[in-house]
Design a protein around this motif. Sequence first.
Motif, PDB file in Angstrom:
ATOM      1  N   ALA A 168     -12.183  -0.397  -5.290  1.00  0.00           N
ATOM      2  CA  ALA A 168     -12.287  -0.087  -3.857  1.00  0.00           C
ATOM      3  C   ALA A 168     -10.937   0.311  -3.291  1.00  0.00           C
ATOM      4  CB  ALA A 168     -12.846  -1.288  -3.095  1.00  0.00           C
ATOM      5  N   ARG A 169      -9.876  -0.383  -3.743  1.00  0.00           N
ATOM      6  CA  ARG A 169      -8.535  -0.058  -3.260  1.00  0.00           C
ATOM      7  C   ARG A 169      -8.095   1.315  -3.749  1.00  0.00           C
ATOM      8  NH1 ARG A 169      -6.052  -1.591   1.141  1.00  0.00           N
ATOM      9  NH2 ARG A 169      -3.853  -1.006   1.065  1.00  0.00           N
ATOM     10  N   VAL A 170      -8.390   1.613  -4.997  1.00  0.00           N
ATOM     11  CA  VAL A 170      -8.043   2.928  -5.536  1.00  0.00           C
ATOM     12  C   VAL A 170      -8.756   4.020  -4.757  1.00  0.00           C
ATOM     13  CG1 VAL A 170      -8.247   4.440  -7.553  1.00  0.00           C
ATOM     14  CG2 VAL A 170      -7.473   2.073  -7.841  1.00  0.00           C
ATOM     15  N   ARG A 171     -10.007   3.803  -4.431  1.00  0.00           N
ATOM     16  CA  ARG A 171     -10.759   4.791  -3.657  1.00  0.00           C
ATOM     17  C   ARG A 171     -10.123   4.994  -2.284  1.00  0.00           C
ATOM     18  NH1 ARG A 171     -15.273   2.656  -4.262  1.00  0.00           N
ATOM     19  NH2 ARG A 171     -15.388   1.427  -2.341  1.00  0.00           N
ATOM     20  N   LEU A 172      -9.734   3.920  -1.620  1.00  0.00           N
ATOM     21  CA  LEU A 172      -9.118   4.016  -0.289  1.00  0.00           C
ATOM     22  C   LEU A 172      -7.769   4.739  -0.356  1.00  0.00           C
ATOM     23  CD1 LEU A 172      -8.934   1.226   2.367  1.00  0.00           C
ATOM     24  CD2 LEU A 172      -6.872   2.460   1.755  1.00  0.00           C
ATOM     25  N   VAL A 181      -1.220  11.385  -6.297  1.00  0.00           N
ATOM     26  CA  VAL A 181      -1.393   9.937  -6.369  1.00  0.00           C
ATOM     27  C   VAL A 181      -0.327   9.388  -7.311  1.00  0.00           C
ATOM     28  CG1 VAL A 181      -2.955   8.055  -6.996  1.00  0.00           C
ATOM     29  CG2 VAL A 181      -3.870  10.168  -5.983  1.00  0.00           C
ATOM     30  N   TYR A 182       0.347   8.331  -6.883  1.00  0.00           N
ATOM     31  CA  TYR A 182       1.406   7.723  -7.685  1.00  0.00           C
ATOM     32  C   TYR A 182       0.853   6.432  -8.289  1.00  0.00           C
ATOM     33  CZ  TYR A 182       6.314   6.398  -8.735  1.00  0.00           C
ATOM     34  OH  TYR A 182       7.485   6.062  -9.351  1.00  0.00           O
ATOM     35  N   ALA A 183       0.678   6.432  -9.607  1.00  0.00           N
ATOM     36  CA  ALA A 183       0.206   5.243 -10.313  1.00  0.00           C
ATOM     37  C   ALA A 183       1.395   4.550 -10.951  1.00  0.00           C
ATOM     38  CB  ALA A 183      -0.812   5.639 -11.385  1.00  0.00           C
ATOM     39  N   VAL A 184       1.617   3.295 -10.613  1.00  0.00           N
ATOM     40  CA  VAL A 184       2.728   2.567 -11.212  1.00  0.00           C
ATOM     41  C   VAL A 184       2.233   1.922 -12.498  1.00  0.00           C
ATOM     42  CG1 VAL A 184       3.833   2.191  -8.998  1.00  0.00           C
ATOM     43  CG2 VAL A 184       2.331   0.437  -9.884  1.00  0.00           C
ATOM     44  N   LEU A 207      -9.431   5.918 -13.553  1.00  0.00           N
ATOM     45  CA  LEU A 207     -10.099   5.428 -12.345  1.00  0.00           C
ATOM     46  C   LEU A 207      -9.723   6.283 -11.141  1.00  0.00           C
ATOM     47  CD1 LEU A 207     -11.800   3.326 -10.860  1.00  0.00           C
ATOM     48  CD2 LEU A 207      -9.753   1.879 -10.705  1.00  0.00           C
ATOM     49  N   ALA A 208      -8.431   6.620 -11.013  1.00  0.00           N
ATOM     50  CA  ALA A 208      -8.006   7.466  -9.893  1.00  0.00           C
ATOM     51  C   ALA A 208      -8.745   8.797  -9.918  1.00  0.00           C
ATOM     52  CB  ALA A 208      -6.501   7.684  -9.946  1.00  0.00           C
ATOM     53  N   ARG A 209      -8.936   9.341 -11.114  1.00  0.00           N
ATOM     54  CA  ARG A 209      -9.583  10.658 -11.226  1.00  0.00           C
ATOM     55  C   ARG A 209     -11.058  10.613 -10.863  1.00  0.00           C
ATOM     56  NH1 ARG A 209      -6.110  12.187 -15.975  1.00  0.00           N
ATOM     57  NH2 ARG A 209      -4.468  13.442 -15.005  1.00  0.00           N
ATOM     58  N   GLN A 210     -11.638   9.433 -10.854  1.00  0.00           N
ATOM     59  CA  GLN A 210     -13.026   9.323 -10.411  1.00  0.00           C
ATOM     60  C   GLN A 210     -13.146   9.532  -8.907  1.00  0.00           C
ATOM     61  OE1 GLN A 210     -14.832   5.619 -11.686  1.00  0.00           O
ATOM     62  NE2 GLN A 210     -14.003   5.824 -13.761  1.00  0.00           N
ATOM     63  N   HIS A 211     -12.008   9.388  -8.191  1.00  0.00           N
ATOM     64  CA  HIS A 211     -12.055   9.413  -6.731  1.00  0.00           C
ATOM     65  C   HIS A 211     -11.280  10.566  -6.103  1.00  0.00           C
ATOM     66  CE1 HIS A 211     -14.023   5.518  -6.756  1.00  0.00           C
ATOM     67  NE2 HIS A 211     -13.072   5.042  -7.538  1.00  0.00           N
ATOM     68  N   THR A 212     -10.539  11.338  -6.895  1.00  0.00           N
ATOM     69  CA  THR A 212      -9.731  12.402  -6.305  1.00  0.00           C
ATOM     70  C   THR A 212      -9.527  13.545  -7.286  1.00  0.00           C
ATOM     71  OG1 THR A 212      -7.619  12.908  -5.202  1.00  0.00           O
ATOM     72  CG2 THR A 212      -7.535  11.377  -7.058  1.00  0.00           C
TER      73      THR A 212
END
Length: 269
Positions: A168-172, A181-184, A207-212
């Motif tokens: 949910a946080r990744v989606r937001l 998107v910056y993934a640490v 996961l990020a790519r599922q939302h953007t």
Amino acid sequence: MTTLARPSRVERIHAAFRQAAGEGRAAFIPFMTAGYPDQGRFLAVAAELLKRADLLEIGLPYSDPLGDGPVIQRAGEQAIAGGTSTRRTLELIGALRPTTQVPLLIMTYINPVYAVGPEEFMRLAAEAGVDGLILPDLPPDQDDEIGALAAQYGLALTFLIAPTSTPARVRLVTAACTGFVYAVSVTGVTGVRGGGALGEVPALVALARQHTDLPVAVGFGVKDAATARLVAHDAAADGVVVGSAFISAVSRGEDVGALADELLAGCRK
């Protein structure tokens, strides 16, 4: 009210990632603290990095950088002691802008933005030629003005996700990003680390790519060609961010160009 909206700034960031992908590699994104080790040498180091960078991340020195490790913290302290303020950082970026078409990004905590005034900060950043902001400590769901002001002045916004971020946080967070998107790679602060394991990074990128559809860049802990290759190839990231390794190289008087060449080679897919 007069605006300086320039959507081409956001597009310039996206185009840099597309160009790198077209060359079969992740975008190379070096980081340097503004005014470190002094203002003159910062400009020289930045010019050297810009010969290789797809995007350049410039850290705004800040007295309480909670997300930065000791290397970048010390660099910020030295820069502040040498007179590099928020406004001086923007002036230094303004000096770089006519020399390059590479996207220039400011990494800043939110307090310096509010200290200047959010709209004044955005105006000065746009006038200096900044393309986007990276904001590690601003929760997008608690922002009621920064996003709108950035859009008004044509500046891209990038927020961070971490291995501890829930779906949910990744989606937001990804929904609030307009640059990338910056993934640490780890939970914690910036800095060079040992080891060669990616841990949860590939899953986080996926996961990020599922939302953007925005590019996803990975930072924290990249120090050489081998670790850059892990991020670019094994994690399939669109960009590789390298910070502490360059700060350390500058502190030792080493050739940052040689290190940049090595890291750039590691960005191959």
